[in-house]
Write an enzyme that holds these catalytic residues in place. Structure first.
Site, PDB file in Angstrom:
ATOM      1  N   SER A   1       0.836  -1.199   0.000  1.00 56.75           N
ATOM      2  CA  SER A   1       0.000   0.000   0.000  1.00 56.75           C
ATOM      3  C   SER A   1       0.876   1.256   0.000  1.00 56.75           C
ATOM      4  CB  SER A   1      -0.958  -0.055   1.188  1.00 56.75           C
ATOM      5  OG  SER A   1      -2.058   0.802   1.015  1.00 56.75           O
TER       6      SER A   1
ATOM      7  N   ASP B   1      -1.996  14.143  13.047  1.00 60.15           N
ATOM      8  CA  ASP B   1      -1.998  15.485  12.477  1.00 60.15           C
ATOM      9  C   ASP B   1      -1.292  15.496  11.120  1.00 60.15           C
ATOM     10  OD1 ASP B   1      -3.398  16.567  14.592  1.00 60.15           O
ATOM     11  OD2 ASP B   1      -1.585  17.144  15.693  1.00 60.15           O
TER      12      ASP B   1
ATOM     13  N   HIS C   1      -7.050  -6.523   0.756  1.00 61.30           N
ATOM     14  CA  HIS C   1      -5.980  -5.548   0.598  1.00 61.30           C
ATOM     15  C   HIS C   1      -4.745  -5.917   1.412  1.00 61.30           C
ATOM     16  CE1 HIS C   1      -3.997  -1.781  -0.106  1.00 61.30           C
ATOM     17  NE2 HIS C   1      -4.086  -1.390   1.156  1.00 61.30           N
TER      18      HIS C   1
END
Length: 305
Positions: free
Chosen positions: A131, A227, A286
């Site tokens: 990924s 963040d 996945h």
């Protein structure tokens, strides 16, 4: 030539524990760069190195978004034993035990590896990325082909994958969870799981995300830098345009039950990786290495043969 193949079953056998080298670094701030064209500043990645023969390229595993080097623990040990090679698993910046940084660009992640691999004497290597880690691996191979002897991209392609992913929603859901101080581990996990379940029905996905819940200074927090991920998630799911191709052997190892890689991606895969083959693990989603680890290892071994 881009070609299709099927995986096969690998029967488990007795495994010896290879010698292990560790590197753990504290999570710490790091300067952001790369936005004005300057070279991004690397961070000292946390890694785990299993010893093996120095005469053959090492296997280097790069995890995906929200993952860590521990995702490949069992597979790394097994492949170190089965192949006799050195095996390196790495925490990407803002993940696992690696430092936090406001820069989560692929340019920065590539710079981290460009510094680490020669430092450990592991270049060129067999680079295996899942990924997000697969995109990092592809970009490193395209930009620094001398560092990559051969390449494996796990259930990912060199195109934009925003339409295939719920990752932006996962980031938002995790950021919205506030766990009170002095709560026990079990209570903290139950609370976080309950909050996540309103968005994520798949128990396995929630369990995967909850591996990032850790205790720090008397309370439970997410060890991933949410963040930075929130700021860069669209960039992480995209793929920077590339002109040069990678001539080395390449395997796209895909989950048969996953929709991350579509046939429409194949022309770009072939353009950038003309020596690529595609192999399908029929029963995997996945997370191919977690869903079908023996098929995953068999495919890697076959690609190395």
């Amino acid at each position: 030539m881009l070609s299709w193949a099927r995986t096969w079953r690998l029967l488990p056998g007795g495994l010896e524990l290879p010698r292990i080298c560790f590197s753990r670094v504290p999570v710490a701030p790091s300067s952001s760069s790369g936005r004005s064209g300057a070279k991004p500043r690397s961070v000292p990645l946390s890694y785990k190195l299993l010893d093996g023969e120095a005469g053959r390229p090492a296997l280097v595993f790069l995890h995906g978004l929200f993952g860590s080097k521990t995702n490949f623990n069992s597979i790394a040990k097994a492949l170190a034993q089965q192949t006799g090679r050195r095996v390196l698993t790495v925490d990407a910046r803002n993940h696992g035990d690696s430092p936090h940084s406001p820069d989560m660009s692929y340019e920065a992640m590539i710079q981290d590896l460009q510094d680490l691999l020669p430092q450990l004497g592991l270049a060129p290597c067999v680079l295996i990325g899942h990924s997000m880690g697969g995109k990092t691996a592809m970009l490193l191979a395209l930009q620094r082909p001398e560092l990559v002897e051969r390449l494996v991209a796990v259930d990912i392609s060199p195109v934009n994958t925003i339409t295939s992913s719920n990752f932006p929603a996962y980031v938002a859901a995790m950021k919205a969870i506030d766990i009170p101080e002095k709560m026990s581990r079990s209570s903290a996990r139950r609370l976080a799981d309950k909050k996540l379940s309103s968005l994520i029905q798949d128990t396995a996905v929630r369990e995967f995300l909850l591996t990032n819940l850790v205790e720090a200074d008397g309370r439970f927090v997410w060890r991933v830098n949410l963040d930075a991920l929130a700021q860069h998630v669209d960039e992480i799911l995209a793929f920077p345009p590339q002109q040069e191709s990678y001539p080395g052997p390449t395997l796209f190892l895909l989950g048969g039950k996953s929709d991350f890689v579509h046939p429409s991606h194949h022309p770009e895969m072939k353009r950038l990786f003309p020596g690529a083959q595609i192999q399908i693990v029929p029963d995997a989603g996945h997370w191919v290495h977690a869903d079908c680890p023996h098929d995953f290892m068999a495919a890697i071994r076959g690609f190395l043969a």
